[in-house]
Design an enzyme around this catalytic site. Sequence first.
Site, PDB file in Angstrom:
ATOM      1  N   GLU A  39       2.203   6.581   0.282  1.00 38.01           N
ATOM      2  CA  GLU A  39       2.048   6.394   1.718  1.00 38.01           C
ATOM      3  C   GLU A  39       0.678   5.847   2.116  1.00 38.01           C
ATOM      4  OE1 GLU A  39       3.479   9.938   3.716  1.00 38.01           O
ATOM      5  OE2 GLU A  39       5.525   9.493   3.083  1.00 38.01           O
ATOM      6  N   GLU A  98      11.187   9.148  -1.017  1.00 38.68           N
ATOM      7  CA  GLU A  98      11.197  10.379  -0.221  1.00 38.68           C
ATOM      8  C   GLU A  98      12.151  10.192   0.943  1.00 38.68           C
ATOM      9  OE1 GLU A  98       7.525  11.979   1.227  1.00 38.68           O
ATOM     10  OE2 GLU A  98       6.440  11.591  -0.649  1.00 38.68           O
TER      11      GLU A  98
END
Length: 516
Positions: free
Chosen positions: A201, A315
């Site tokens: 991320e 995810e």
Amino acid sequence: MDTTRLSARFCAAALCAFIVFDSLPRARSQTQSPIPAHFAALAETIEVDPAAPSHPFPHYWEQMFGSGRAILSLRDSYRRDLREVKHATGFEYVRFHAIFHDELGLYDEDSTGKPIYNFSYVDQVYDGLLANGVRPFVELSFMPKKLAAQQDQHVFWYHPIVSPPKDWAKWSDLISHFAQHLVDRYGIDEVSHWYFEVWNEPNLDFWTGEPKEQTYYQLYDSAARALKAVNLRLRVGGPATAQAAWVGRFIGHCAESRVPLDFVSTHAYANDTPEDIFGTTEPIPRTQMICRAARKIHDQVLSSPRPDLPIIWSEYNASYKNEPDVTDSVFMGPWLADTIRQCDGLADMMSYWTFSDVFEEQGVVKQPLYGGYGLMAEGGIPKPSFNAFKLLHRLGKRRIAEDSPSALVTRRDNNTLEMAIWNLFLPEERGAPKTVTIVVKGFTGRHHALISRVDSTHGSWLSAYDAMGQPVSPTRKQIDELRHAAQLPPPEVQYFQNGKLTVLLPPQGLALIEMH
């Protein structure tokens, strides 16, 4: 995931048109109070034609799971939960953060600044996974202290360093030594089956390079080229972004700069905002967000210079927050089934975050139910989400066409029909029960069905936990009782009448129907 999507990320309430609801919130335990008289039961008829067109239905939703950071994999509780989920789903890969964190002791420097590598704990991490039949999906993160340009710490309890490297040549050298060690230890025929994902991320606060996207590209380029220099069979990808970000531009960068790229990865959560994922204010409910994001990325890849790239959602979950009424609840059964239905054909793998509440991003777990992401609660107690995965694992590998928005019809290799049906409502809503009539074309004579369920009275220990007074630290005896309450009961047997079968689903009910 990552609990620090922070205050900027929250989901506006939204409603699906087909949902019947009232304004009363449901109890945390998901135990349903009596349905008021003014609620008419919902009804649906689903026609199943075993000879209808079908297509391959690989179980993309259960091939990989996320977990707490790397060092937690050395714990017995982690490995016990891993074995339970492996037995239920047959999953093949696990992904976690922080294989480069200093608590594993991988990287050091001597007094002259020369790198020193120690793979002792890294080997124990990967040996443990492989011994349990699971391969690593290797997230290359975070920055070792002595390699970091700044000591920028993330707010997670274990304080990973999210800075760029102080020396890009040393970053490349770290990746080279790491990859070469893995190939030497496990062999290229094994490690070529692994995936190497660069960072986590970087579009959020897990990366402090400035400007974010351009410095991440530098991080990725160095790592990808170092991996391929060790062996061209090693698979590398990214950008591992939150909120389905950067993917189109990232593919364009790799194509233009001729940087190795074997897959793309990104993340989404069902309570992400439309603004963050799509740049719009269109209301999108929690029941649709994941697969709307999946469609976005699928279309971006298809129109990119590399339309053949595998798409991996490394995810996803129904929430990135700690919401007991979501991730700990029976809502997860129908939500998961409906997500699988909608995302069919849009991704190669989707990694549910996470398989276990052996997880410390916010610190040591304080109680069994706190809205953790795992399928297994503290003490190895299976949540309703675990049992939902267990049922859906039994779906066949070919999907048969059907028109229902709340069903999956599949065929197993032995030609047995396996069908999932559900009664989905948003977590904040009280639903009505639904009567589902299944009509199977060509079913004459005597046929029967085995019906397995996950709902508030099947495969859920939440009522038993409430009856105990919700102890913060259950005794060993109470944990055994909760594990027993969490077990799926034997399937019900019902018979078709003139090719018809009627099943009553409570609100948030999921049923798996095996037809004979």
